[in-house]
Design an enzyme around this catalytic site. Structure first.
Site, mmCIF file in Angstrom:
data_model
loop_
_atom_site.group_PDB
_atom_site.id
_atom_site.type_symbol
_atom_site.label_atom_id
_atom_site.label_comp_id
_atom_site.label_asym_id
_atom_site.label_seq_id
_atom_site.Cartn_x
_atom_site.Cartn_y
_atom_site.Cartn_z
ATOM 1 N N GLU A 1 -14.547 -103.926 89.258
ATOM 2 C CA GLU A 1 -14.587 -103.821 87.804
ATOM 3 C C GLU A 1 -14.608 -105.217 87.175
ATOM 4 O O GLU A 1 -15.296 -105.440 86.181
ATOM 5 C CB GLU A 1 -13.366 -103.050 87.288
ATOM 6 N N LYS B 1 -13.924 -95.106 79.111
ATOM 7 C CA LYS B 1 -14.666 -95.543 80.297
ATOM 8 C C LYS B 1 -15.458 -94.325 80.775
ATOM 9 O O LYS B 1 -14.886 -93.419 81.368
ATOM 10 C CB LYS B 1 -13.713 -95.996 81.400
#
Length: 144
Positions: A40, A118
């Site tokens: 990420e 997300k």
């Protein structure tokens, strides 16, 4: 929860969400590097942000004059700066930074709701998104 002490009529009702006039920004999409996993931080991902910013809009409605309100682009720029900026581990931190900068830059805002989504999360199953939502009041969470 009591009304903020900054001179507006914004009040919280049963579920803690303020009532009254607000600016609404929905579905702001940015690429950022937030999360706790190394991939990420390295690859980044898409984040979708929704913001409600409570302020008294009566004068703007009566005058039809931009100087009596706040341009949506001012809030958009804050969200963009935070989401595309320095990497954070937690979505809670991203949301709090957005809320804090809105209060710092725009004293006419009495309360703010920030949702950070997300949409692409590695979980088993079908989802639209995972995320967080915070509600902050100037009288509690930010200086006047």
């Amino acid at each position: 929860m009591a009304a903020p002490s900054c001179g507006t009529t914004t009040e919280a009702v049963g579920n803690g969400i303020p009532t009254g006039d607000k600016l609404v920004l929905r579905g702001l999409k940015f690429h950022g590097y937030h999360g706790v996993k190394p991939e990420e931080k390295k690859l980044g991902q898409k984040f979708v942000i929704d913001v409600d910013a409570w302020m008294d809009l009566r004068n703007a409605g009566k005058s039809d004059d931009l100087s009596n309100t706040l341009s949506y682009t001012a809030i958009y720029r804050i969200v963009k700066e935070v989401v595309e900026g320095q990497s954070q581990n937690l979505l809670e931190s991203v949301a709090q930074m957005i809320a804090s900068k809105i209060f710092t830059n725009h004293p006419q805002i009495s309360a703010v709701r920030v949702q950070v989504q997300k949409p692409h999360v590695a979980v088993q199953g079908s989802i639209d998104y995972l995320g967080v939502e915070i509600v902050r009041y100037r009288s509690i969470d930010a200086p006047n």
